[in-house]
Design a protein around this motif. Structure first.
Motif, short mmCIF file in Angstrom:
data_model
loop_
_atom_site.label_atom_id
_atom_site.label_comp_id
_atom_site.label_asym_id
_atom_site.label_seq_id
_atom_site.Cartn_x
_atom_site.Cartn_y
_atom_site.Cartn_z
N ALA A 44 46.50 43.71 57.80
CA ALA A 44 45.23 43.50 58.48
C ALA A 44 45.25 43.69 59.88
O ALA A 44 45.57 43.79 60.21
CB ALA A 44 45.06 42.36 57.45
N PRO A 45 43.45 43.07 61.00
CA PRO A 45 43.40 43.04 61.37
C PRO A 45 44.69 41.89 62.52
O PRO A 45 44.74 40.93 61.94
CB PRO A 45 41.58 42.80 61.79
CG PRO A 45 41.44 43.33 61.11
CD PRO A 45 42.67 43.11 59.96
N LEU A 86 37.99 42.68 63.12
CA LEU A 86 36.41 42.22 62.91
C LEU A 86 35.99 41.34 64.16
O LEU A 86 36.25 41.52 65.16
CB LEU A 86 37.39 40.43 62.20
CG LEU A 86 37.47 41.25 60.25
CD1 LEU A 86 38.26 40.33 59.74
CD2 LEU A 86 35.96 42.67 59.79
N ARG A 101 35.31 47.24 52.25
CA ARG A 101 35.00 47.58 54.02
C ARG A 101 35.82 48.18 54.52
O ARG A 101 36.05 49.39 54.86
CB ARG A 101 33.97 47.00 54.44
CG ARG A 101 33.22 47.63 56.02
CD ARG A 101 32.79 47.02 57.33
NE ARG A 101 34.31 46.31 57.55
CZ ARG A 101 35.85 46.53 58.62
NH1 ARG A 101 35.54 47.80 58.64
NH2 ARG A 101 36.52 45.80 58.76
N ARG A 102 37.06 47.44 54.28
CA ARG A 102 38.97 47.51 55.22
C ARG A 102 38.97 49.10 54.45
O ARG A 102 40.14 50.45 54.95
CB ARG A 102 39.09 46.42 55.09
CG ARG A 102 39.01 45.30 56.40
CD ARG A 102 39.91 44.53 56.52
NE ARG A 102 39.59 43.23 56.93
CZ ARG A 102 40.41 42.46 57.16
NH1 ARG A 102 41.48 42.35 56.36
NH2 ARG A 102 39.24 41.27 57.76
N ARG A 104 45.50 51.80 49.71
CA ARG A 104 45.25 52.61 51.39
C ARG A 104 46.51 54.06 51.60
O ARG A 104 47.85 52.45 51.37
CB ARG A 104 45.50 51.40 52.87
CG ARG A 104 44.05 50.62 52.87
CD ARG A 104 44.23 49.25 53.91
NE ARG A 104 44.69 50.41 55.39
CZ ARG A 104 43.84 50.44 56.26
NH1 ARG A 104 42.48 50.30 55.86
NH2 ARG A 104 44.25 51.64 57.40
N LEU A 131 43.19 46.56 50.00
CA LEU A 131 44.75 46.88 51.29
C LEU A 131 45.95 47.37 50.67
O LEU A 131 46.38 48.91 51.38
CB LEU A 131 44.79 45.45 51.23
CG LEU A 131 43.76 44.88 52.80
CD1 LEU A 131 43.70 43.76 53.43
CD2 LEU A 131 42.71 46.09 53.26
N ASP A 142 40.78 50.43 60.44
CA ASP A 142 40.96 49.49 60.49
C ASP A 142 40.62 48.52 61.96
O ASP A 142 41.15 48.54 62.45
CB ASP A 142 42.82 48.64 60.24
CG ASP A 142 43.31 47.44 60.45
OD1 ASP A 142 44.90 47.74 60.71
OD2 ASP A 142 42.52 47.13 59.57
N ARG A 143 39.46 48.55 61.50
CA ARG A 143 39.12 48.29 63.21
C ARG A 143 38.52 46.30 63.23
O ARG A 143 38.76 45.84 61.99
CB ARG A 143 37.24 48.46 63.12
CG ARG A 143 36.86 50.14 63.31
CD ARG A 143 35.66 50.96 62.81
NE ARG A 143 35.58 50.53 61.73
CZ ARG A 143 33.83 50.35 60.97
NH1 ARG A 143 33.27 51.16 61.86
NH2 ARG A 143 34.20 50.71 59.92
N GLU A 200 34.33 42.39 52.82
CA GLU A 200 34.82 42.79 54.46
C GLU A 200 36.32 43.30 53.41
O GLU A 200 36.54 44.31 54.63
CB GLU A 200 34.89 41.43 54.64
CG GLU A 200 36.66 42.08 55.74
CD GLU A 200 35.60 43.12 56.58
OE1 GLU A 200 36.60 43.44 57.39
OE2 GLU A 200 34.76 43.12 57.07
#
Length: 464
Positions: A231-232, A458, A449-450, A225, A222, A455-456, A446
């Motif tokens: 984070a969600p 979970l 993936r992020r 980025r 993260l 930032d979809r 996970e």
């Protein structure tokens, strides 16, 4: 190690290049040890409240005409209140800056600790202590969650060791001082005044100097980025978040481990045991606190280093092996310390020191375990649940010890509620060898993936 453990590659630390840039890239990287120092001060002063009750209880009992069960009630009340108010503080920290919520809950709330020292009877003592405990309840889940945002998995054992080692050091220094206050008329009140003042100072220090690293700030995926850690956003205790926690197979097992953690009995009743059962004075008995706390300090630091090293060697089960060994060892030593009558205080000081060493290993291991198996946005909620269950267990076990102590004596109560419970706890830790490595690998997958996706949110269903 077990055959079900995943291959090391599945749960190893980030690549060297990512590790090298972690301190610079992660918001919590620069100055993170200074930030940890502020967190340690806040948690240490909060722990002083419970320490004051345990050490000064014999003097409080004489001054306010309290029964032995009153100690159980006070300790249990603090933990039960933590079960309720811990999640509330975590929820507030998701609405408002964590820095301010932490400063209030674990620092400025210390005015109520000062007020506890003004209690004139049993009812006032219980009410004021309960209000003070409502604020202290926020420090555990908030500070543990922030620690995971300051340090990545490679350093969390060491960081947890420093955090809980500092708590042990402050407790060790305070214990004998508070014990000597029992020689002064009304000295127990000065103990609460002093602890409350330290909480206030820690709260102002957090308010002025703490920089929040942000949720997920130590995760190299993260931090890489361009827009920084993200984070969600989740609601701390909605049904979906709790389902996700329940779906992490190691998490319910870790909660079971905390449910059977009877080491707290020795903290709450250790001095009273030496006074009532072995015949030492309060001032004499309180002297065992310093060597025990120093051993706890050594245990947290050594445990964190050992667990990090063993974890790198056996990624799927290293921390679990260290945790299980510490629990079983504690049960054996607790038997020797409580079921055999020793005549010299020095023997008890040595045995309590060994207990402190073994107990020190545990927070340096179980906290990083919870951090490793949960995604960043769920760690606050995870620690609120984890520490809430720990608090409920502490409440129930200490209440049982108090009532059993009145009925059959503290020695018999220690046998069943400490020795037997901890040996069972150590054996019930075994299933974690099957689940821990898989859950760590799932979190890392996970996060990877992020790092490469939008930032979809979970999925809300448990991930098996």
């Amino acid at each position: 190690m077990t055959a079900d453990s995943p291959p090391p590659a599945a749960v190893t630390s980030p690549p060297a290049s990512a590790a090298a840039s972690d301190a610079a890239a992660a918001p919590g990287g620069k100055g993170r040890w200074r930030q940890l120092g502020l967190l340690s001060a806040a948690m240490a002063t909060d722990s002083g409240e419970q320490g004051a009750v345990s050490v000064l209880f014999p003097a409080m009992r004489s001054a306010l005409n309290l029964p032995l069960a009153a100690l159980s009630l006070l300790v249990a009340l603090g933990k039960i209140i933590g079960v309720v108010f811990g999640p509330i503080w975590v929820s507030l920290a998701q609405r408002y800056p964590r820095k301010y919520v932490l400063a209030v809950s674990s620092g400025l709330w210390g005015v109520w600790t000062v007020a506890t020292g003004l209690a004139q009877n049993y009812v006032q003592l219980v009410v004021l202590f309960a209000i003070a405990a409502a604020g202290v309840a926020g420090s555990g889940p908030l500070i543990n969650g922030i620690l995971a945002d300051l340090f990545d998995d490679r350093a969390r054992g060491r960081a947890a060791g420093v955090l809980f080692g500092t708590v042990a050091l402050v407790t060790g220094l305070l214990g004998p001082v508070l014990g000597q206050l029992s020689r002064v008329d009304g000295g127990w009140r000065y103990g609460f005044f002093a602890v409350g003042a330290m909480q206030l100072l820690a709260g102002f220090a957090v308010l002025l100097f703490f920089d929040d690293p942000g949720v997920g700030g130590a995760e190299h995926q993260l931090a890489a980025r361009k827009e920084g850690p993200a984070a969600p956003r989740v609601r701390a205790f909605d049904r979906a978040a709790l389902r996700r926690l329940a779906g992490i197979r190691s998490f319910p097992l870790m909660c079971l481990q905390r449910l059977l953690s009877a080491q707290f009995v020795m903290i709450a009743f250790g001095v009273v045991f030496l006074v009532d059962v072995r015949g030492f004075s309060t001032a004499e008995a309180s002297l065992v606190i310093l060597p025990s706390s120093l051993s706890y300090l050594i245990g947290t630091l050594a445990g964190g280093l050992a667990a990090d090293r063993v974890q790198r060697r056996f990624p799927g089960s290293g921390r679990i092996a260290v945790l299980q060994t510490a629990i079983l060892g504690y049960g054996v030593v607790a038997y020797v310390a409580t079921q055999i009558a020793w005549t010299h205080l020095g023997v008890y000081a040595a045995l309590f020191s060994l207990l402190g060493l073994l107990q020190g290993f545990q927070p340096s291991v179980n906290r990083p375990v919870v951090m490793a198996i949960t995604p960043p946005e769920l760690r606050g909620a995870a620690f609120a649940v984890f520490l809430g269950i720990e608090g409920a267990a502490w409440a129930v076990i200490t209440l049982l010890v108090g009532h059993l102590g009145d009925a059959v004596g503290l020695q018999g109560a220690f046998l069943w509620m400490v020795v037997v419970v901890l040996l069972a706890n150590g054996l019930l830790t075994t299933p974690l060898y099957r689940t821990y490595g898989r859950d760590v690998a799932a979190v890392q997958t996970e996060l990877d993936r992020r790092a490469t996706a939008d930032d979809r949110p979970l999925p809300t269903e448990p991930q098996n």
